[in-house]
Write a protein that holds these residues in place. Sequence first.
Motif, mmCIF file in Angstrom:
data_model
loop_
_atom_site.group_PDB
_atom_site.id
_atom_site.type_symbol
_atom_site.label_atom_id
_atom_site.label_comp_id
_atom_site.label_asym_id
_atom_site.label_seq_id
_atom_site.Cartn_x
_atom_site.Cartn_y
_atom_site.Cartn_z
ATOM 1 N N ASN A 1 12.062 26.022 -40.079
ATOM 2 C CA ASN A 1 10.932 25.901 -39.159
ATOM 3 C C ASN A 1 11.254 26.598 -37.849
ATOM 4 O O ASN A 1 12.360 27.117 -37.659
ATOM 5 N N LEU A 2 10.284 26.627 -36.941
ATOM 6 C CA LEU A 2 10.434 27.408 -35.713
ATOM 7 C C LEU A 2 11.558 26.924 -34.804
ATOM 8 O O LEU A 2 11.894 27.591 -33.822
ATOM 9 N N ASN A 3 12.145 25.785 -35.086
ATOM 10 C CA ASN A 3 13.290 25.315 -34.306
ATOM 11 C C ASN A 3 14.607 25.890 -34.839
ATOM 12 O O ASN A 3 15.666 25.644 -34.271
ATOM 13 N N GLN A 4 14.521 26.614 -35.937
ATOM 14 C CA GLN A 4 15.708 27.200 -36.545
ATOM 15 C C GLN A 4 15.551 28.712 -36.576
ATOM 16 O O GLN A 4 14.734 29.247 -37.309
ATOM 17 N N TRP B 1 10.683 33.974 -34.870
ATOM 18 C CA TRP B 1 9.378 33.346 -35.114
ATOM 19 C C TRP B 1 8.347 33.951 -34.177
ATOM 20 O O TRP B 1 8.603 34.185 -33.003
ATOM 21 N N GLY C 1 7.466 28.796 -47.909
ATOM 22 C CA GLY C 1 7.209 28.276 -46.576
ATOM 23 C C GLY C 1 6.581 29.339 -45.700
ATOM 24 O O GLY C 1 5.675 30.057 -46.110
ATOM 25 N N GLN C 2 7.107 29.501 -44.493
ATOM 26 C CA GLN C 2 6.557 30.458 -43.521
ATOM 27 C C GLN C 2 7.526 31.593 -43.218
ATOM 28 O O GLN C 2 7.479 32.179 -42.136
#
Length: 298
Positions: free
Chosen positions: A195-198, A264, A224-225
């Motif tokens: 996710n955007l925190n990684q 991201w 995922g994204q």
Amino acid sequence: MNKNPMQHIARILLISFYALILLKIPYVYAQCSALSEEKMQQAALWSGKPVFGNTYKVQNWYVQDGDSLSLANGHRLRLGQINTTEMASKGRPEQAYAQQGKHQLKQKLQQQAAIYLQLLPEIKDHYGRWLVKLYDGAGSPTEAFLVAQGLAYVISMNGQGAEDCLWQQEEVARGQGLGIWQAPISRVHEAAMLNLNQGGFMRMGGAVTDISESQHHWYIGLGGQVAVKIPKDVLATSRFRINTAKQLEQWIGQTVNVRGWLAWRKLSKKQRQKGFKAGVMSIYHLHMLEQTPSVSDN
């Protein structure tokens, strides 16, 4: 006079054993070339206006971390064929083996009258740092020194790619579980779970879920994204000879492992509707693909 059969067999086994060792020596002990005495003698002093292909001498420097230095005139250097883990910065904690990488580089370069460098083809990174191959005062390559200790990942940031000897030395360090290779930071992240925190430099992988394209790039979705972005000409000129989406669709369902920087981006509603991925890892050489799918010739 007849030979003892057991002695004969033992002799064959011994010869075979030494033959195997000799076959492995060029691989296991591959050495990156040192800078010649002639190159060091002909090296020009760093001027801040270097020319690709020339060798330069630097007499004042400061080691910032395991893969970057700053010079007395404000210029900054980045070792362009390796990446070390990150020091603490802007509220982010220090990563495993970052301090060791900085310490070892500093130890190697200290108490020397000069160090030497050669520019890499792309000259600068997006931070304005000069991308270089760095040598100590004796002409010994510093990238190889760090990779062999398991303190740096090898990276290929352009079409030329990092030297083969570095990849070979990394595989030895990795096989021996040295440094970063025994730490959780080097694990392969499941792309679909990110996710955007990684973000930042990492190894990631997953089964290919979809393929999309822009004018000059392929986007290989890993669930995922997250997608891997590869220039079309890189795949077209590689052993895969991929020129069309149909050819690349053979990768769907197969596993891809890759290393690089995951970034991201904020997507518009229209981009999301079109299936754009927010997380993108851009690579410029197939060296950065650690595991690639098989592709038929059809």
